[in-house]
Design an enzyme around this catalytic site. Structure first.
Site, PDB file in Angstrom:
ATOM      1  N   PRO A   1       0.783  -1.244   0.000  1.00  0.00           N
ATOM      2  CA  PRO A   1       0.000   0.000   0.000  1.00  0.00           C
ATOM      3  C   PRO A   1       0.814   1.293   0.000  1.00  0.00           C
ATOM      4  O   PRO A   1       0.237   2.367  -0.112  1.00  0.00           O
ATOM      5  CB  PRO A   1      -0.801  -0.104   1.321  1.00  0.00           C
ATOM      6  N   LYS A   2       2.140   1.218   0.169  1.00  0.00           N
ATOM      7  CA  LYS A   2       2.927   2.429   0.373  1.00  0.00           C
ATOM      8  C   LYS A   2       3.038   3.245  -0.917  1.00  0.00           C
ATOM      9  O   LYS A   2       2.718   2.777  -2.013  1.00  0.00           O
ATOM     10  CB  LYS A   2       4.313   2.070   0.900  1.00  0.00           C
ATOM     11  N   ILE A   3       3.535   4.480  -0.786  1.00  0.00           N
ATOM     12  CA  ILE A   3       3.604   5.396  -1.935  1.00  0.00           C
ATOM     13  C   ILE A   3       4.503   4.845  -3.029  1.00  0.00           C
ATOM     14  O   ILE A   3       4.264   5.074  -4.215  1.00  0.00           O
ATOM     15  CB  ILE A   3       4.051   6.802  -1.496  1.00  0.00           C
TER      16      ILE A   3
END
Length: 369
Positions: free
Chosen positions: A191-193
């Site tokens: 889910p991270k950038i």
């Protein structure tokens, strides 16, 4: 995109750039184990954050464990952790035989307050895990990051920055979040950038700590390809395939940062004035929101309504001390309230404005606004 397409709460973005990087590497007939691509990925992170050293590992929980190990945390030690965080934060020190000590967070930032941390310090406290929730920094009213640095100097307790959600966010003095602690940790989970599927990174300006971290992740040896071990270490290495994906993702980061900020701004405008809705604020001059987070009255009913309209959400972290894995006594009102009311709205980088407007319309409809 149609008006009825399902909008997931989160979805990673991998595409042509990652495919090209992987194919290029596969054409070289490499060994897959970490080597030149990994070094290039580490260099890219170090340059982006301004850190002297970057060491990547296989995930963002192990990165926290290695940070604690490098700073001398061991069995019987205490490590102060926020009661609102992903459970990886306390688990990373529990794995070492250390005891996580939970402290409640501030209502506006969901970050520890330095004075609350001070009250929790005992002779057995070895480290503070400062989590920059959703890219936010400690508030100016709490003394900012400088108050934590001063506390660490005064007490001799090591400051570790769990910046898993904070790549692309800075402190007011211009330092990237993660640079104030002895060691800063990032996560590259889905889910991270930016994502490498799984993965973590550690940054530090200390040559000594960087050397310890490199040895700890690679069997205690000074370099690969040798069987001389001067210290105890483990196997938490990266892979070249992850690094290929990471390099492609890092090249997209300058475009992702302003889009993440714009997504939050559109939500803020679309939900302004809705009774029962409180989005957490962000200073988008400095902060790049990872997720769109907020407190919502009748949270579970809202989530059900949105799901029925084809919109995904995710409840925010419940209070750690109430999790069955820990089941500890104590009162932590803010993290307990987040457990009841906290909700993450769709936050993926692929969101277009029309989808955000559709989500805001459904939320407004639910609250009769």
């Amino acid at each position: 995109m149609s008006d009825t397409d399902f909008i997931p709460q989160m979805r990673p973005l991998f595409g042509a750039a990652e495919k090209a990087e992987l194919i290029s590497y596969l054409d070289e007939d490499g060994f897959f184990t970490e080597f030149e691509r990994t070094a290039a990925f580490e260099k890219a992170i170090a340059e982006f954050t301004g850190a002297k050293h970057c060491i990547v590992v296989n995930n963002g929980t192990v990165s926290l464990s290695l940070a604690a190990l490098a700073l001398g945390v061991g069995p019987g030690d205490e490590v102060i952790c926020p009661n609102y965080t992903m459970i990886a934060t306390p688990n990373s020190v529990h794995m070492l035989g250390a005891k996580p000590v939970f402290v409640d967070v501030e209502p506006d930032t969901l970050i520890l307050h330095p004075e609350a941390v001070r009250r929790a310090i005992t002779p057995r406290t070895r480290a503070i895990m400062l989590v920059s929730a959703n890219g936010r920094a400690p508030s100016a009213a709490a003394g900012g990051i400088e108050a934590f640095e001063a506390l660490a100097r005064e007490t001799g307790v090591a400051l570790i920055e769990d910046a898993a959600q904070s790549l692309g966010s800075w402190y007011a003095d211009g330092r990237h979040i993660g640079r104030a602690g002895a060691i800063g940790s990032f996560s590259f989970s889905a889910p991270k950038i930016i994502s490498t599927g799984q993965g973590g990174a550690l940054i530090t300006d200390s040559d000594e700590l960087a050397d310890k971290l490199k040895r700890l992740k690679d069997f205690g040896r000074a370099r690969g390809g040798t069987d001389i071990h001067d210290s105890i270490g483990f196997n938490f290495k990266f892979t070249e395939l992850q690094a290929c994906v990471g390099l492609a993702q890092m090249r997209q980061l300058p475009e992702r940062i302003p889009r993440k900020k714009a997504i939050w701004q559109r939500y803020a405008e679309g939900l302004k004035g809705v009774d029962g809705v409180q989005l957490f604020d962000h200073d988008t001059r400095l902060c790049t929101p990872w997720f769109i987070d907020g407190r919502f009255e009748r949270r579970d009913e809202l989530a059900t309504h949105l799901k029925q309209q084809g919109i995904g959400t995710r409840t925010m972290y419940p209070p750690i001390h109430r999790q069955k894995a820990y089941d500890l006594p104590g009162s932590h009102p803010i993290s307990e309230a987040i457990g009841r009311e906290g909700l993450w709205l769709p936050s993926m980088i692929q969101l277009v404005d029309a989808q955000i407007d559709r989500i805001c319309t459904e939320i407004r409809r639910f609250y009769g606004a």
